[in-house]
Design an enzyme around this catalytic site. Structure first.
Site, short mmCIF file in Angstrom:
data_model
loop_
_atom_site.label_atom_id
_atom_site.label_comp_id
_atom_site.label_asym_id
_atom_site.label_seq_id
_atom_site.Cartn_x
_atom_site.Cartn_y
_atom_site.Cartn_z
N PRO A 1 6.16 12.93 -4.36
CA PRO A 1 5.61 13.68 -3.21
C PRO A 1 4.18 13.26 -2.85
CG PRO A 1 6.67 15.17 -4.77
CD PRO A 1 6.65 13.81 -5.42
N GLY B 1 0.82 -1.20 0.00
CA GLY B 1 0.00 0.00 0.00
C GLY B 1 0.86 1.25 0.00
N GLU C 1 8.16 4.40 8.05
CA GLU C 1 8.04 4.45 9.51
C GLU C 1 8.06 5.87 10.08
OE1 GLU C 1 8.55 0.87 10.35
OE2 GLU C 1 9.34 0.51 8.36
N ARG D 1 16.00 12.40 -0.78
CA ARG D 1 15.20 12.79 -1.93
C ARG D 1 13.83 12.11 -1.89
NH1 ARG D 1 17.73 12.22 -7.52
NH2 ARG D 1 16.30 13.92 -7.96
N THR E 1 2.61 10.03 -3.20
CA THR E 1 2.58 8.79 -2.41
C THR E 1 3.38 8.97 -1.12
OG1 THR E 1 4.42 7.94 -3.74
CG2 THR E 1 2.21 7.25 -4.37
N GLN F 1 2.19 8.28 2.74
CA GLN F 1 2.92 7.47 3.71
C GLN F 1 3.01 8.18 5.06
OE1 GLN F 1 3.64 4.32 3.42
NE2 GLN F 1 5.76 4.25 2.73
#
Lengths: 752, 339
Positions: A638, A472, A711, A634, A640, A644
């Site tokens: 931007p 995902g 994370e 880097r 996706t 996150q």
């Protein structure tokens, strides 16, 4: 032969989005076969003891039941523990489903009822009568903490606490400002939307195709071949789509064992899908009791850090994660003592869950730093800047890059931190107390050895492939972007294939390392194709590139052009035709640079700011604003990437306010095992989340300059919210989640 | 899930005959609770009697006495958005919208909402004992994980709570439940419909097995000008109440004329104490008046291991709810800021 970047760094929609929203993306439990049988798992009702008897007669009599597997009749499997140990297994003796009559955790699978259809299997399973010989169990970490031990065998990839530096206790005792408290976080279960499932397709002749919900198909492949003694050529594992996992799909789960066992025994296809309540019998974020003691000078400069953690693990594996190391990574301090110990409880082994260890350790640390700020009378953001470290003092290394200071600056600016009034309970609006909090976050920027294949065909289409997963996160999309740029093709001409054990080697998708690892491997494979293609282009008859050096050309829009004179080019198709190539295929492996790793530490960082509003009398908390400034090298995509981070923040919001697996220690069992009573945040709980990606140049963490984002979004979230709640209310909650009962202000005076 | 027979009667008499003939049969309408219970093996009906095609149960109609009669099959969502309900009984609309999710409210029926079963963790887990599932088996909740459990009207057999929001508003409105059985129709006051657990926690209501709910009747007084439904829970939507309070006030000048207060999330039924309401009669709308009523409402409340906070939380919720109602600023169910 550096190529221009058309797609890298630009916001792109998910290439797999249409398949997902139209339902054509299929998940593990959605694959079928004409001979498909259905297995339903029966779960143990006690936490410890033995199965005295399982009466199966009533269930066997149900029309449509094929076989009931228990410890008494299960087929033989491998003997040695090593065969059951998967890629990410902690040290110990992995759980073996249906191995014997012994019960080691509540919810343990004790039987598999296989029937012609799912409803029959489920009904027959309800007819099983199990008699137990129960033994006293211990599931309460608070009562077992006295038994805590330093794990003898370390888990691969998990750094133990660093050696003590200076004399932390002495420095703490002498410090003018001191903070010393315990912090707790409730057990949480991953609760991905898609339940764990495995569909094993019997292909005949002992060959199987396994559709598994897993974050690494080759991890499942290794497990299956090891446990069942199968040859790799007879097993293929597929997991092209994963409906969330958050770490619960890193290790093969017991439904995989049961489905493969049943399929091999019955010589037919079998599916086993867990129910939502059975999802609470898998691994979880472990109960962890932490103590953080900070000593500081009157201006808040740290003089001592002591951070101790005791975490629960099972009786059969020493699960370990990095909990305390963050305390001496995020701040400069000369006197540091960190310890991490385990205590065994009668549950299943805990599991990696989004930012494992860091979410816990950083919550405690960043709460304590906040407490120190108030004790020293220093602004909570300023105290973090004041104790900033430019080097990794745990390892004695420089960072590959670290723009945390810029995260603080940009985050504070966007949030309006300078308008904060210092005192708790000082920003009231009507009945609501307003609070602003900040926390730092960090996560290791890892890269793992990964291989990829790139295949260019004469029609100008490119396929790139590696065995990684997309849980995902956007892996399909970023691999497509990277490949398209490498060969100067439109994204529409590129297909990424993942989630197939037959593809080039990839580790599990976890640890935020996939973008750096699979991305670098795909880029390397594409570059290998590009070199071959360039040779072909140069050798073509009358090639305009005949005398060109690789550094003179660009790959743009399906053409290889002279950089100095773009009018002179050869199309990719012509170059391949000239060389008589129908297909140009190369495989490449990308590995982290060991010399760089010896000299540098690589971490992502974040500064997260939260605003909460708390009803002064009722204790109801609303998070009304979040700004998260992230430095992660880097950013490939931007759009996706932002998703996150947002997902991580929401996960942290759940940890801060709502999520809690409630154990009944008398029964040794988690009780709220459904999504009605295990409270994941709903839309109403989630405010606008403002994500800032701070410019960070990093030429060492990975060949792509990326660091990973899976994370870092969650790491500081719970602490920022807890700190905001303190600022709003003056109540410091050191035990998550901060449900309203913990925030009910003291009763008014004079009332019983 | 066990195997069951399915039948779909075409009139109420046939439905009643069918349920009377089989003590293990269950009616099903929206199924939003029953199907869950069946999947968890808590309910194992031998026969499901689908009442969704029964005629005459899907309308909201005016009554001769100026109230409304709500057919048992009217979906929760339709009811909450019915203009007559929204205008004359905003307390009921608000309570319905405080519960569940839009999808569930679309499926759930009025009658079914009255028959929701508790969300006690132990009741849903057949791996544990439960007196509500199997009388005499024991109640691990009494000394166990009981943060969500009852503080009022509990027994030594059961401390489960009634989960409905709608019923809390119906209690405050003094609705009536019309039921049909083998011997014709009868009417049950909402306050008598749900029962306390006592020594039979397996029985939630006074509805007999062979009876069917046909309608819920609202009296003319809807307290539309001064009411609120305040629900406190563990997230801002889609969670059962830790404590909820339904308030309806009839103001008499600057003073409170009549008051109705019902609590959710604290007992095995919506909790009302008429003496507490009487304390407010003729009193000014002040914190002092509210506190006296709250104390009377919560008299005898008992704290178990994890739920002692509910006593103080309920006290404050009552006070806030009364203030919201008196000032004519009911709690919004969409804006989560508490007024």
């Amino acid at each position: 032969m550096a190529n221009g970047e058309t797609y890298f760094g630009t916001a792109r929609g998910r290439v797999d989005g249409p398949a997902k929203v139209t339902g054509s993306a299929r998940y593990a439990a959605e694959f079928a076969a004409a001979d498909l049988a259905h297995g339903h798992v029966v779960s143990a009702a006690i936490a410890k003891g033995r199965i005295a008897a399982i009466e199966t007669a009533a269930a066997e009599a149900v029309h449509g039941v094929l076989r009931i597997f228990t410890h008494a009749n299960r087929p033989g499997t491998a003997w040695r523990d090593a065969r059951y140990r998967d890629e990410v297994a902690p040290p110990g003796s992995p759980f073996r489903p249906l191995h014997d009559a012994k019960i080691v955790f509540s919810g343990q699978p004790i039987a598999l009822v296989v029937a012609e259809d799912d409803a029959t299997a489920r009904y027959a399973a309800s007819l099983l009568r199990v008699r137990y010989a129960a033994e006293p169990h211990a599931t309460d970490l608070e009562r077992q903490r006295g038994q805590a031990y330093v794990p003898r065998r370390k888990r691969t990839g998990i750094a133990p606490p660093p050696k003590p530096r200076g004399d932390a206790q002495k420095a703490f005792d002498a410090a003018p400002v001191r903070i010393d408290h315990e912090y707790r976080v409730a057990v949480e279960h991953h609760n991905p939307m898609e339940p764990h499932a495995s569909t094993v397709i019997w292909e005949g002749d002992g060959r199987i195709t396994v559709h598994d919900k897993i974050q690494g198909v080759q991890n499942s492949l290794g497990y299956i071949t090891g446990v069942f003694g199968l040859s790799q050529k007879n097993v293929r594992v597929l997991s092209p789509f994963v409906g969330g996992a958050f770490g619960s799909g890193l290790r093969p789960q017991y439904q995989l064992f049961l489905a493969v066992m049943a399929a091999l025994d019955l010589k037919r296809s079998v599916r086993v899908e867990l129910t939502r309540d059975q999802m609470f019998t898998l691994g979880y974020r472990p109960a962890t009791i932490q103590r953080v003691a900070l000593g500081a000078a009157p201006d808040g400069t740290l003089q001592a850090i002591l951070h101790d953690a005791i975490a629960g693990t099972s009786t059969f594996e020493d699960y370990q994660e990095v909990v305390v190391n963050w305390s001496s990574l995020l701040y400069h301090c000369d006197n540091v003592a960190l310890t991490y110990r385990l205590a065994q409880i009668d549950t299943y082994t805990p599991a990696d869950m989004r930012a494992p260890g860091a979410t816990l350790g950083v919550f405690a640390l960043e709460s304590a730093i906040d407490e120190l700020a108030y004790a020293a009378g220093v602004d909570p953001l300023e105290i973090r800047r004041r104790n900033y470290t430019r080097t990794d003092e745990n390892e004695g290394k420089d960072f590959t890059s670290k723009e945390l200071m810029e995260c603080y600056r940009l985050g504070a600016e966007r949030f309006g931190w300078s308008r904060r009034s210092a005192a708790p309970r000082s920003m009231r609006e009507g009945r609501e107390l307003v609070g602003w909090g900040v926390a730092s976050g960090a996560w290791e920027a890892m890269m793992m050895k990964t291989s990829a294949r790139a295949a260019l065909t004469a029609d100008g289409r490119l396929e790139v492939a590696t065995a990684t997963a997309d849980i995902g996160t956007g892996t399909y999309t970023i691999l497509t972007q990277i490949a398209a740029d490498a060969l100067g093709l439109p994204m529409e001409s590129v297909t990424a294939r993942i989630g197939d054990s037959a593809l080039p080697h990839s580790p599990v998708e976890g640890g935020s390392w996939t973008a750096a690892s699979a991305g670098s491997a795909v880029q390397a494979a594409c570059r290998a194709v590009r070199e071959k293609l360039f040779s072909a282009a140069r050798a073509a008859e009358n090639s305009p590139l005949a005398n060109a050096d690789p550094s003179h050309v660009r790959f743009v829009n399906g053409r290889i052009v002279l950089a100095a004179d773009p009018a002179r080019f050869i199309t990719v198709a012509d170059a391949m035709r000239a060389a008589g190539l129908e297909r140009l295929e190369e495989e490449a492996t990308a590995s982290p640079d060991s010399a760089t790793q010896k000299r540098y530490s690589a971490y992502t960082h974040s500064a997260i700011f939260a605003e909460v509003r708390v009803d002064a009398q009722l204790g109801v908390v609303r998070v009304t604003r979040i700004v998260n400034a992230v430095a992660a090298g880097r950013i490939i995509n931007p759009r996706t990437a932002r998703s996150q981070i947002i997902g991580g923040v929401v996960f942290g919001l759940g940890m801060a306010l709502t999520e809690e697996s409630l154990p009944d220690h008398a029964l040794g069992r988690f009780m709220n095992h459904n999504l009605g009573e295990y409270h994941i945040p709903v839309n109403a709980d989630v405010p606008a989340i403002d994500v800032i990606f701070v410019d960070e140049h990093d030429d060492k963490a990975s060949p792509l300059g990326v660091k990973g984002l899976g994370e870092i979004g969650i790491v500081g979230s719970a602490a920022a919210i807890a700190n905001a709640v303190y600022h709003a209310t003056g109540t410091r909650v050191r035990s998550l989640p901060m449900t309203l009962d913990k925030l009910l202000p003291e009763k008014p005076a004079g009332r019983a | 899930m066990n195997r069951f027979a399915y039948l779909r009667p075409t009139d109420i008499a046939e439905a009643v005959r069918a349920i009377a003939a089989d003590p293990s049969a269950r009616f099903i309408a929206g199924g939003t609770n029953l199907l869950d219970l069946m999947k968890y093996e808590v309910e194992r009906p031998t026969r499901l009697i689908d009442i969704t095609r029964l005629p005459g149960l899907d309308a909201v109609e005016e009554t001769a006495s100026g109230g409304l009669r709500i057919g048992a099959l009217v979906p929760n969502a339709d009811l909450a958005h019915d203009p007559r309900i929204a205008a004359r009984y905003p307390l009921l609309a608000s309570a319905i919208l405080a519960g569940a999710s839009p999808q569930l409210r679309n499926a759930a029926s009025t009658g079914g909402n009255l028959l929701q079963r508790t969300r006690c963790y132990y009741f849903y887990d057949v791996g544990t004992p439960c007196n509500k599932r199997a009388p005499g088996a024991g109640c691990p909740a009494i000394d166990g994980v009981n943060r969500i459990h009852a503080i009022l009207g509990t027994s030594t057999h059961c401390i489960a709570t009634h989960p409905s929001d709608m019923c809390v508003a119906l209690a405050a409105l003094e609705a009536k439940v019309h039921v049909a059985g083998p011997n014709g129709e009868r009417t049950i006051a909402i306050g008598d419909f749900h029962r306390l657990p006592e020594d039979r926690p397996d029985i939630d209501t006074t509805l007999a097995h062979d009876e069917i709910i046909v309608a819920v009747e609202l009296p003319a007084e809807g307290f539309a000008g001064h009411c609120t439904y305040l629900k406190l829970r563990d997230r801002l939507s889609y969670a059962f109440a830790l404590v909820s309070v339904a308030v309806g006030l009839a103001m008499d000048g600057d003073a409170i004329g009549r008051a109705r207060i019902a609590l959710g999330g604290v007992a095995h039924k919506p909790w009302r104490v008429p003496e507490a309401e009487a304390l407010l009669q003729g009193r000014p709308p002040t914190e002092e008046s509210y506190a006296a009523a709250a104390d009377r409402l919560l008299a005898g409340a008992r704290a178990y291991r994890d739920n002692g906070f509910k006593i103080e939380l309920a006290r404050r919720a009552i006070t806030r709810g009364l203030a919201q109602a008196a000032s004519g600023t009911p709690q919004s169910q969409t804006d989560k800021r508490i007024r």
